[in-house]
Design an enzyme around this catalytic site. Structure first.
Site, mmCIF file in Angstrom:
data_model
loop_
_atom_site.group_PDB
_atom_site.id
_atom_site.type_symbol
_atom_site.label_atom_id
_atom_site.label_comp_id
_atom_site.label_asym_id
_atom_site.label_seq_id
_atom_site.Cartn_x
_atom_site.Cartn_y
_atom_site.Cartn_z
ATOM 1 N N HIS A 199 0.811 -1.223 0.000
ATOM 2 C CA HIS A 199 0.000 0.000 0.000
ATOM 3 C C HIS A 199 0.842 1.270 0.000
ATOM 4 O O HIS A 199 0.323 2.354 -0.239
ATOM 5 C CB HIS A 199 -0.995 -0.012 1.162
ATOM 6 C CG HIS A 199 -0.413 0.262 2.510
ATOM 7 N ND1 HIS A 199 -0.303 -0.699 3.493
ATOM 8 C CD2 HIS A 199 0.088 1.390 3.060
ATOM 9 C CE1 HIS A 199 0.225 -0.175 4.572
ATOM 10 N NE2 HIS A 199 0.470 1.104 4.337
ATOM 11 N N GLN B 5 0.651 6.092 11.655
ATOM 12 C CA GLN B 5 1.004 6.933 10.511
ATOM 13 C C GLN B 5 2.499 7.244 10.409
ATOM 14 O O GLN B 5 3.087 7.769 11.326
ATOM 15 C CB GLN B 5 0.224 8.246 10.561
ATOM 16 C CG GLN B 5 -1.217 8.061 10.185
ATOM 17 C CD GLN B 5 -2.109 9.109 10.791
ATOM 18 O OE1 GLN B 5 -1.779 9.742 11.773
ATOM 19 N NE2 GLN B 5 -3.271 9.274 10.190
ATOM 20 N N GLY B 6 3.077 6.940 9.254
ATOM 21 C CA GLY B 6 4.492 7.183 9.020
ATOM 22 C C GLY B 6 5.347 5.939 9.157
ATOM 23 O O GLY B 6 6.487 5.908 8.718
#
Length: 273
Positions: A77, A215-216
């Site tokens: 993804h 996130q990240g």
């Protein structure tokens, strides 16, 4: 991040954006693209020399793991929305993402190969191989990691690393973070994610929440005994009680990874120095 089927979103009465790779809807079980380390602590690249920062136009996008001098394993993804490798690079050998360190090296991505069974609906088979345009020179800050061959037992302690945000909805970290979590067996994890979870996924969390990847951190390594056990994939929110982080299980996609890497090696694209 992967997205739930539009029909499911309509049934739930929510709006699901399919364009923004940083999109995350915390009210439904929409897989998040980029994980982050929550509840962790500062560490150094010397402790995790396989960790890389995937960058697009110089900006940190995802994590990943060095497995050969010119090959990275990350999440599908992280690259499936890209139409070209232009401006996509891999930075290795650095503890910080906003500083150039003495042993830091950066190489352009020549191509990426997504697992043929990858499904954007739920991030199943969320694995990708990135072939670099050149070779990293291994040193104490840049080293490859081997693939795990077996899934561990429930509650086994594992470690996940990355530069992702340190609070839900917060900012990414400049310093590489580490956090120790425990494997959650899939039968237990299904209580949180029901039909979203597959046998190619592996869950990890701590009781009561508070520690997670989010996130990240997507594409980054989940590690046990210095072997790559999982690839940061998705989850609901970050570090929430009862909502484990979900990873692509490397033992369950290892055959494809090794076969594809072997094919690339035969044609001279991969260097295992």
């Amino acid at each position: 991040m992967s997205r739930i089927l539009v029909a499911i979103c309509l049934v739930l009465g929510v709006s699901c954006s399919l364009a923004d790779p940083l999109y995350r809807n915390d009210e439904v079980q929409v897989p998040k693209l980029d994980g982050r380390i929550v509840g962790g602590k500062d560490t150094t690249i010397l402790q995790y020399p396989y960790q890389i920062s995937m960058r697009l136009r110089g900006n940190h996008r995802c994590g990943g793991s060095v497995v050969a001098t010119n090959i990275i394993v990350s999440a599908a993804h992280c690259v499936n929305t890209l139409t070209t490798v232009a401006n996509l690079t891999i930075v290795a050998g650095s503890t910080q993402i906003w500083a150039v360190e003495p042993k830091q090296q950066e190489l352009a991505v020549r191509e990426f190969i997504i697992h043929p069974n990858y499904r954007t609906l739920n991030n199943d088979y969320d694995a990708a191989i990135l072939v670099l345009d050149g070779d990293f020179e291994f040193n104490d800050s840049i080293q490859p990691i081997k693939f795990a061959t077996e899934r561990p037992e429930h509650d086994t302690e594992v470690v996940v690393t990355g530069w992702g945000t340190t609070t839900e909805g917060g900012s990414i970290s400049n310093i590489l973070q580490e956090v120790f979590v425990n494997v959650v067996e899939n039968d237990e994890c299904k209580k949180a994610y029901s039909i979203m979870l597959t046998s190619r996924m592996l869950c990890a969390a701590v009781t009561g929440g508070g520690k997670d990847a989010c996130q990240g951190d997507s594409g980054g390594p989940l590690v046990l005994n210095n072997e790559l056990l999982g690839i940061v994939s998705w989850g609901t929110g970050c570090a929430r009680d009862g909502k484990p982080g979900v990873y692509c299980s490397v033992p369950n996609v290892r055959d494809w990874l090794e076969q594809k890497i072997e094919e690339l090696s035969v044609v001279g694209q991969i260097d295992f120095l």
